[in-house]
Scaffold this motif. Structure first.
Motif: not given
Length: 319
Positions: A57-63
């Motif tokens: 659900r998080i658009k940012q992928k570098d997590v």
């Protein structure tokens, strides 16, 4: 020349007791484009609850998520290696509510900079924690910039929550999320029990703790102000000539957490105390270099000092 702060990794600290809503709050923050702005993010999970992160659900992928199995992992060497391995540009910490904040701060890498501290609290259990584990509540509220109470019953009187927070932290923002989804900002006014605009500020004995905390939080407010109050004079050979410690024991959470809080007082040789004693003083607050801390801190230049009887309650409190 590059900005020195560019070499620091910002750290967002989310703290609170188990099931306080930390994971949900962080998840929603990471889904918000205003917060998830593209930095490679390391999330340290120090306390696993019923809710898990959903990276889909998080658009940012570098997590990157790392579960801290034991508090001993929170040491500079391990955290630096973890940062390097993930290439993290910022760190989010979901902190264990039973661990002390000071332990975390002392054991983070030198290039980590505490950027924001948020305390999450379940309104349905907060008062129980405050009654039974007051020292941990104090630990969580003392340094935070935002307190977010969730699961507040519709129609509940939030005054008690407000008073507990404000007794420990007068600067943080407070929000309440009610069970119907409505969010309310705490705009309850907290006037000090004395007039800071007066030419001479005279403290009642019971107001010493509030004044001392406020002065340390906002020293400029009291600069060149004349103060009159009762305190304990304590000789201290490490202070400059004709100076002594002036303060009171303050209880922050319980009788076991009582310390002597003081400021340096400057007087003439004739009025220097030779032993610990209660005094009534009038003096002017100034900022002076404290060689023990190597920075400017509030001190008081004594204009008048005389012996005094101890206050009815010798240990000062915030209540």
């Amino acid at each position: 020349m590059p900005n020195q702060e560019e070499s620091f990794i910002p750290v967002y600290l989310f703290q609170g007791f188990l099931e306080a809503g930390k994971t949900k709050f962080i998840q929603e923050s990471m889904e918000d484009p205003k917060f998830a702005t593209g930095e490679r993010t390391l999330i340290l999970v120090c306390e696993e609850g019923e809710v898990e992160y959903d990276l889909s659900r998080i658009k940012q992928k570098d997590v990157f998520i790392h579960v801290v199995e034991d508090e001993s992992e929170l040491n500079p060497e391990f955290l630096s290696r973890l940062t390097e391995e993930t290439g993290a540009e910022r760190v989010i910490i979901e902190y264990n509510g039973m661990w002390q904040i000071a332990d975390l701060i002392q054991n983070t890498p030198d290039d980590w900079m505490l950027y924001q501290v948020v305390t999450l609290a379940d309104a349905s259990t907060f008062l129980v924690y405050n009654g039974n584990m007051r020292n941990l509540v104090v630990d969580k509220l003392d340094v935070c910039e935002l307190v977010f109470f969730n699961r507040v019953p519709v129609g509940a009187d939030v005054e008690e929550y407000h008073q507990i927070v404000r007794a420990l932290n007068r600067r943080c923002q407070i929000y309440y999320e009610f069970t119907d989804g409505r969010v309310m900002y705490d705009d309850i006014e907290d006037p000090l029990p004395f007039d800071v605009e007066a030419d001479e500020i005279e403290l009642a004995d019971q107001d010493f703790a509030l004044w001392f905390r406020d002065m340390m939080d906002e020293p400029k407010k009291y600069l060149n102000k004349t103060m009159k109050f009762k305190a304990m004079a304590v000789p201290n050979s490490r202070l400059p000539k004709n100076s002594f410690a002036l303060g009171r024991k303050i209880m922050t959470c319980c009788i076991d957490d009582t310390q002597f809080y003081w400021i340096a007082a400057q007087t003439d040789a004739a009025h220097m105390p030779t032993q610990n004693c209660w005094v009534q003083v009038t003096g002017v607050i100034q900022m002076k270099k404290n060689y023990l801390k190597h920075q400017n801190v509030p001190s008081i230049v004594i204009q008048d000092i005389k012996p005094a009887e101890p206050p009815e309650q010798e240990i000062a409190t915030f209540y």
